[in-house]
Design an enzyme around this catalytic site. Structure first.
Site, short mmCIF file in Angstrom:
data_model
loop_
_atom_site.label_atom_id
_atom_site.label_comp_id
_atom_site.label_asym_id
_atom_site.label_seq_id
_atom_site.Cartn_x
_atom_site.Cartn_y
_atom_site.Cartn_z
N MET A 152 0.84 -1.19 0.00
CA MET A 152 0.00 0.00 0.00
C MET A 152 0.88 1.25 0.00
O MET A 152 1.87 1.33 0.74
CB MET A 152 -0.92 0.01 1.22
CG MET A 152 -1.77 -1.24 1.39
SD MET A 152 -2.68 -1.66 -0.08
CE MET A 152 -3.81 -0.28 -0.19
N ARG A 203 9.86 10.40 6.91
CA ARG A 203 9.67 9.78 8.22
C ARG A 203 10.82 10.23 9.12
O ARG A 203 11.82 10.76 8.65
CB ARG A 203 9.74 8.27 8.08
CG ARG A 203 8.59 7.65 7.34
CD ARG A 203 8.91 6.20 7.09
NE ARG A 203 8.86 5.45 8.32
CZ ARG A 203 7.95 4.53 8.58
NH1 ARG A 203 7.06 4.26 7.70
NH2 ARG A 203 7.96 3.87 9.71
N GLU A 213 1.14 -4.77 3.64
CA GLU A 213 1.86 -5.52 2.62
C GLU A 213 1.40 -6.97 2.62
O GLU A 213 1.16 -7.53 3.68
CB GLU A 213 3.36 -5.56 2.93
CG GLU A 213 4.14 -4.39 2.43
CD GLU A 213 5.62 -4.63 2.70
OE1 GLU A 213 6.42 -3.91 2.13
OE2 GLU A 213 5.95 -5.54 3.48
N HIS A 220 5.57 -25.18 -33.67
CA HIS A 220 4.69 -25.10 -34.83
C HIS A 220 4.29 -23.66 -35.11
O HIS A 220 4.19 -23.23 -36.25
CB HIS A 220 3.43 -25.95 -34.61
CG HIS A 220 3.70 -27.40 -34.79
ND1 HIS A 220 4.30 -27.92 -35.90
CD2 HIS A 220 3.46 -28.45 -33.97
CE1 HIS A 220 4.41 -29.23 -35.78
NE2 HIS A 220 3.90 -29.58 -34.60
N CYS A 256 -0.51 10.69 -30.94
CA CYS A 256 -1.81 10.88 -31.55
C CYS A 256 -2.11 12.35 -31.83
O CYS A 256 -3.18 12.67 -32.34
CB CYS A 256 -2.91 10.31 -30.66
SG CYS A 256 -3.09 11.20 -29.11
N HIS A 275 -1.06 4.76 -24.83
CA HIS A 275 -0.55 4.37 -26.14
C HIS A 275 0.23 3.07 -26.07
O HIS A 275 0.16 2.24 -26.96
CB HIS A 275 0.33 5.48 -26.71
CG HIS A 275 -0.46 6.61 -27.29
ND1 HIS A 275 -1.31 6.45 -28.37
CD2 HIS A 275 -0.55 7.91 -26.93
CE1 HIS A 275 -1.88 7.61 -28.65
NE2 HIS A 275 -1.44 8.52 -27.79
#
Length: 894
Positions: free
Chosen positions: A23, A70, A126, A733, A814, A830
């Site tokens: 998180m 922290r 976690e 194949h 684009c 994209h």
DNA sequence: CTTGGCATCTTCG
DNA sequence: TCGAAGATG
């Protein structure tokens, strides 16, 4: 090597796909969710706000940008970032209370658990997920067309060593075109026996990433939280990868990129080497980067460190970590502690008792809660303390076994432990002053045992119920041990559940001071958990539970706060169960609208998704349009749909299973239910069960003697019908076929290219997808059939630069003008789009191959017709419409 | 007048 | 099994 419960075997080192979900600045997100006005503001969470603004324990990304970290005090943060919001951790009992975050973490974990039972919560924010089974299933489904990679699941995905995910996909695509292109390199770098796994590594990790995308989208949808994820073959690598791109990103760590990454990776980045051991390691060897470790032999490392560590290092620096994802939802112990620095030293017996009382109250409350959810009781208590002995800080911890505890008992036991382990407890001549002041107090409980058999079944019911509610992967209905509890595959019965509640409420009622008999109650589940004498959490919980059980269902839509689910019940087994009780299955969709618990919404979503599981090109196109329109982050109901969720155990929607026309066995395995059966058979027929041997469970070895050989329909060769062999053979194949097809492909591309310039109308966003036949759907162009891949080649008309003063930038791809801050996502689009294009091209080829084979380029019109035919065929045989891009990567022409 | 942060949990010896 | 230390966030 040995396959213990906690490790996989060496031969399976590349077979797992492990996810670490982390998180993003979790505590901050919890606060932002709770107080939406704080969103988009720099924010940090502090505890003990009194002194210098409190200690910062979490910082959101806006604040990090200002340099807040922290370990800072709140005041320092203010200096760096005056507008920062400082949220205080709630204080109860004069102590920081983190239960809000624990609950939030559990909420998340509940979502995660829908994707696999093999979930290991590593901390409050976690969790590791072993998604090997789902990946393997989807590998098979790729072949049958029951599963297709979806581009939106790979938005915000990174692959180490690649500038974007599209490059990684191209790499994989190329390898399919030429399966042995990398083999020379592989053979130099890997053991011969590993080559099959190595060859499949990338595609399996990519599938893992798509699952990760679903997981994260589900977390976002159901909880509102962002998270990051790492996808790799083991826990260490997954954890490492997750940290490489944050927040709200996910990162694949491809096998081949490990050496390059490790060459410049500081040793301390690896979990377990971030502390003292890592330092000693670097000093001893004079190294800095993890890659420098490969110079040493295993024996050398074992000599310098010890056997275990040396061996671990030897493999870790090669990216090998065999530690299993151990299913664990709840922690093994529950504890709390507090420092009493400086003047706050505890010097008197009374205040020692006071604090022991506070700690034990917290422990007891959490134990009660835990008992409700997990049906287990702690058997041991540990008290830890630091005493000042002649100016020296001396830490100690003592433990005792506990039985039928309550808050007062815990407090008394703790005091006794301290007393009896302190030479001179009281100052001589005093009956109240401690001889040694206390600077730190901690209390924890553990060694949990599930309670009596009869009640254990409750646990099982919950587990089963939860499993049903949560299963989304379509995979493994394989029952497996959840946490440490033996989950019996018993049917879950409402009656039992009801009686549980009856008993439970009753038992709670007569909760006076319990008799001293420690005898566990066998038959009557009266649950003799001691109620703390005053302001018991248990009491409140009970009240809420009663309210819920009596009113919630009847007044499903009620907005009454009195009767709605109390926060602590949200997402709990109880809440889920109750809701399920009260909402008849068919009405469930309605009920969910209330948005009470995330479960309901999820369920609705799943049901709807299952009902509307068409993922044809039309739908994809619309999704892509939605992405392009800037909704890449928040899709609604049609984002996460996955065919496999039709197999959700208790969904009322009949599963629409792909009925492959290929090998009967494969067909069998494609059906989740029968797949499970088969899996069970395999397991039960083998002498060691997966419970004993994790490796066999995680990577089920399919026994050749139980599986008929399959005849290759192209060359007639007999191949063991397992995933790897089959695919390897088919790759061959396919490669042959592809080389033939490629020339045609090039021609076709040229023929299609004129359409690039023909603008097509933008379909309405988020329009419900048509479920019709594969060839159905609204046509977007008079020349291109609805499902034509041509759609993906058509370009959007460039958007005019907005006249507003919003800073925009023209997309090089684009030509649209995109808000600058949206550009990364736009570019991701994209990438995703080119990915889809690539996949669809594969699809096109293989379809053409499947139809025409000897091929010869048919005219375009003819080709479309053939596609239609094929689509129809697939639709008929699979029960669902349309596009299976990439699906025929391992094509089985018939 | 500090506490160089503190709480929590797991693993090690 | 116990007590202590380590690791993490």
């Amino acid at each position: 090597m040995s396959t213990t419960r906690s490790h996989v075997s060496m031969q399976n080192k590349y077979d797992r796909v492990v996810l670490l979900v982390d998180m993003d600045c979790f505590f901050c997100q919890v606060e932002e969710k709770q107080q939406p006005e704080y969103r988009n503001r720099p924010l940090a969470v502090v505890q003990y706000n009194k002194w210098r603004g409190g200690g910062i324990i979490a910082v959101n990304y806006a604040a990090r940008a200002k340099g807040v970290t922290r370990h800072m005090r709140g005041d320092e943060a203010k200096e760096l970032c005056p507008e920062i919001v400082l949220c205080e951790v709630p204080n109860i009992r004069e102590k920081a209370d983190t239960c809000k975050y624990r609950d939030a973490g559990k909420e998340v974990a509940n979502v995660l658990q829908r994707f696999t039972q093999l979930l290991e919560r590593a901390s409050v924010d976690e969790a590791y997920l072993d998604i090997t089974d789902t990946v393997n299933l989807r590998m098979k489904q790729l072949q049958s067309g029951a599963f297709a990679l979806k581009p939106q699941e790979l938005v915000n995905t990174f692959a180490v060593g690649y500038t974007n995910i599209g490059d990684y996909v191209n790499k994989i695509t190329n390898r399919f075109a030429n399966p042995y292109i990398d083999d020379e390199r592989f053979q130099l770098a890997y053991d011969q026996n590993d080559l099959p796994a190595v060859r499949q590594s990338d595609i399996r990790l990519l599938i893992g990433a798509s699952i990760a995308g679903e997981v994260r989208a589900a977390v976002k949808k159901d909880t509102g939280y962002d998270c990051s994820a790492g996808i790799a073959h083991n826990k260490i690598l997954a954890k490492l990868a997750a940290g490489l791109n944050k927040p709200n990103k996910q990162t694949i760590l491809p096998l081949a990129e490990i050496p390059g990454l490790f060459d410049s990776l500081p040793v301390g980045k690896i979990k377990g080497l971030g502390g003292k051991f890592g330092e000693v390691l670097c000093e001893t060897l004079g190294i800095t980067f993890l890659g420098q470790l490969v110079k040493y032999t295993e024996a050398e490392l074992q000599r310098k460190f010890d056997e275990k560590n040396g061996s671990w290092l030897f493999y870790i620096c090669r990216g090998i970590d065999l530690e299993a994802v151990t299913p664990r939802f709840y922690s093994k112990s529950i504890g709390c502690c507090k420092k009493f620095p400086g003047r706050n030293n505890i010097t008197g017996l009374k205040s020692l008792q006071h604090w022991l009382g506070e700690l034990s109250t917290e422990i007891n409350d959490r134990l009660d809660k835990d008992f409700m959810e997990n049906n287990r009781k702690a058997k041991q208590m540990v008290v830890q303390y630091v005493q000042d002995i002649n100016g020296e800080e001396v830490a100690s911890s003592r433990s005792t076994s506990i039985n039928n505890y309550d808050q007062e008992t815990l407090a008394k036991l703790a005091l006794d432990l301290i007393k009896s382990n302190t030479k001179t407890f009281l100052k001589p001549g005093s009956d109240a002053a401690l001889n040694n002041s206390v600077k730190f107090l901690g209390m924890s409980v553990g060694k949990f045992e599930t309670i009596s058999k009869s009640q254990n079944s409750l646990q099982n019911m919950f587990a089963n119920q939860a499993a049903k509610n949560r299963r989304v992967s379509g995979e493994e209905a394989v029952q497996q041990p959840k946490v440490q509890v033996e989950v019996k595959p018993k049917p879950t019965e409402d009656s039992k559940m009801k009686s549980f509640f009856a008993n439970y409420l009753q038992g709670a009622k007569k909760e006076e001071k319990k008799p001293a008999d420690p005898a566990p109650v066998e038959d009557t589940p009266k649950l003799s958990a001691g109620a703390p004498p005053k302001k018991s959490f248990f009491e409140e919980y009970k009240e809420k539970l009663k309210a819920v059980s009596t009113t919630e269902g009847a007044a499903e839509g009620s907005s009454s706060t009195q009767t709605s689910t109390p926060p602590e019940l949200k997402g709990s087994f109880f809440a889920n169960y109750l809701k399920q009780q009260n909402a008849s299955k068919e009405q469930h969709i309605e009920a969910a609208a209330e948005g009470q618990g995330d479960k309901e919404q999820t369920k609705t979503q799943e049901l709807e998704a299952a009902a509307d599981n068409s993922s044809d090109m039309q739908g994809l196109a619309e999704e892509l349009d939605a992405i392009e329109a800037g909704h890449s982050q928040d899709f609604d109901e049609d984002t996460i749909e996955d065919e496999t969720l039709t197999s959700k155990a208790n969904t009322s929607v009949p599963p629409e299973e792909p009925t492959s026309t290929y090998q009967p066995l494969t067909e069998e395995e494609l059906k989740p239910s029968t797949s499970k059966r088969k899996f069970d058979q395999l397991n039960s027929s083998s002498t060691s069960s997966y419970k004993k041997c994790y490796a066999e469970y995680a990577v089920p070895e399919i026994r050749p003697d139980l599986l008929p050989m399959v005849k290759c329909d192209q060359c007639g060769a007999k191949i063991p019908d397992d995933v790897k062999a089959l695919q390897t053979h088919r790759d061959h194949h396919f490669a042959q076929e592809l080389s033939r097809q490629l020339r045609t492909e090039q021609r076709e591309k040229r023929q299609l290219s004129p359409m690039k310039t023909s603008p097509r109308p933008t379909p309405p966003k988020k329009q419900k997808k048509s479920v019709g036949s594969a060839s159905g759907g609204t046509s977007s162009s008079s020349t291109a059939p609805a499902n034509s891949i041509a759609k993906f080649f058509s370009a959007k008309p460039p958007v005019e630069p907005p006249s507003s003063n919003i800073p925009t930038q023209q997309c090089p791809e684009c030509k649209a003008y995109i808000k600058i801050e949206c550009m990364p996502e736009h570019l991701d689009y994209h990438v995703a789009r080119s990915l889809q294009r690539e996949l669809n091209q594969q699809d096109l080829r293989t379809r053409a191959a499947a139809l025409g084979k000897q091929n010869s380029s048919p005219g375009q019109a003819k080709k479309h017709q053939k596609q239609k035919q094929l689509n129809a065929t697939i639709a008929n045989t699979s029960g669902r419409g349309g596009s299976k891009p990439i699906t025929q990567f391992f094509t089985q022409t018939n």
